[in-house]
Design an enzyme around this catalytic site. Sequence first.
Site, PDB file in Angstrom:
ATOM      1  N   LYS A  83       1.036  -1.221   0.113  1.00  0.00           N
ATOM      2  CA  LYS A  83      -0.127   0.039   0.090  1.00  0.00           C
ATOM      3  C   LYS A  83       0.910   1.276  -0.119  1.00  0.00           C
ATOM      4  O   LYS A  83       1.698   1.251   0.948  1.00  0.00           O
ATOM      5  CB  LYS A  83      -0.896  -0.125   1.239  1.00  0.00           C
ATOM      6  CG  LYS A  83      -2.346   0.462   1.278  1.00  0.00           C
ATOM      7  CD  LYS A  83      -2.978   0.274   2.498  1.00  0.00           C
ATOM      8  CE  LYS A  83      -4.147   0.825   2.490  1.00  0.00           C
ATOM      9  NZ  LYS A  83      -4.923   0.676   3.869  1.00  0.00           N
TER      10      LYS A  83
HETATM   11  C1  E4P Z   1      -8.247   1.044   4.493  1.00  0.00           C
HETATM   12  O1  E4P Z   1      -7.587   0.586   3.436  1.00  0.00           O
HETATM   13  C2  E4P Z   1      -8.164   2.754   4.899  1.00  0.00           C
HETATM   14  O2  E4P Z   1      -6.845   2.747   5.420  1.00  0.00           O
HETATM   15  C3  E4P Z   1      -9.146   2.506   5.979  1.00  0.00           C
HETATM   16  O3  E4P Z   1     -10.439   2.218   5.417  1.00  0.00           O
HETATM   17  C4  E4P Z   1      -9.347   3.921   6.532  1.00  0.00           C
HETATM   18  O4  E4P Z   1     -10.563   3.985   7.255  1.00  0.00           O
HETATM   19  P1  E4P Z   1     -10.769   5.150   8.460  1.00  0.00           P
HETATM   20  O5  E4P Z   1     -10.995   6.621   7.375  1.00  0.00           O
HETATM   21  O6  E4P Z   1     -11.851   4.935   8.965  1.00  0.00           O
HETATM   22  O7  E4P Z   1      -9.651   5.326   8.933  1.00  0.00           O
END
Ligand code: E4P
Length: 217
Positions: A83
């Site tokens: 990522k």
């Molecule tokens: C996943 O890939 C993301 O990092 C995550 O869904 C972010 O979620 P949040 O905005 O609730 O922290």
Amino acid sequence: MKFFVDTAEIDDIKELNALGIVDGVTTNPSLIAKSGRDILEVTKEICDIVDGPVSAEVVALKADDMIAEGRKLAKIAENIAIKVPLTWDGLKACKVLTGEGNMVNVTLCFSANQALLAAKVGATFISPFIGRLDDLNLDGMELIADIREIYDNYGYETEILAASIRSANHMSDCAKVGADVATAPPAVIRNMANHVLTDKGLDAFMKDAEKAGIKIV
Ligand code: E4P
């Protein structure tokens, strides 16, 4: 639509994976910090449980450093999706890492233009954040629909991985607008099973079963 679970909590991942509804896992530095575990160790454990892509996020900001971190993360298991953030450096890292045959999830996407760039550099997944846009009174679901339209216009193969999901309704809305994947916290996935009329109906059935003395085993 594929379901990814957005957590680094092993017990939740095991429970949802056993149900057969988990097609992958997403983590981020905040979720790893919340788990209190070492990133390499907990990510390896997750990869051993789940067959599908497991996103592990780099913490460097410069492309070369992201590439080095991405290569190290990719060595954890074959189902790692590296990522990287949607920055100019992140796009450069995505290009190199996908070119080496890795899955790359480009995260922190908040606009259709960002999603277009991610597809151009060959991202495996683009992660538009719904909840964080909604928090600003913008429309996160509209972004998912816009990206779907753009990717379909040109046949881009990058998968739309809807992220920052805060409610069960977000899941069905993502499916309606054609997200390829939605990643949600375990509580949101469990909440998808709930309905007040199910609870009310079940309560009435239980009372009648007791009155009639119905026994099955
Ligand atoms: C996943 O890939 C993301 O990092 C995550 O869904 C972010 O979620 P949040 O905005 O609730 O922290």
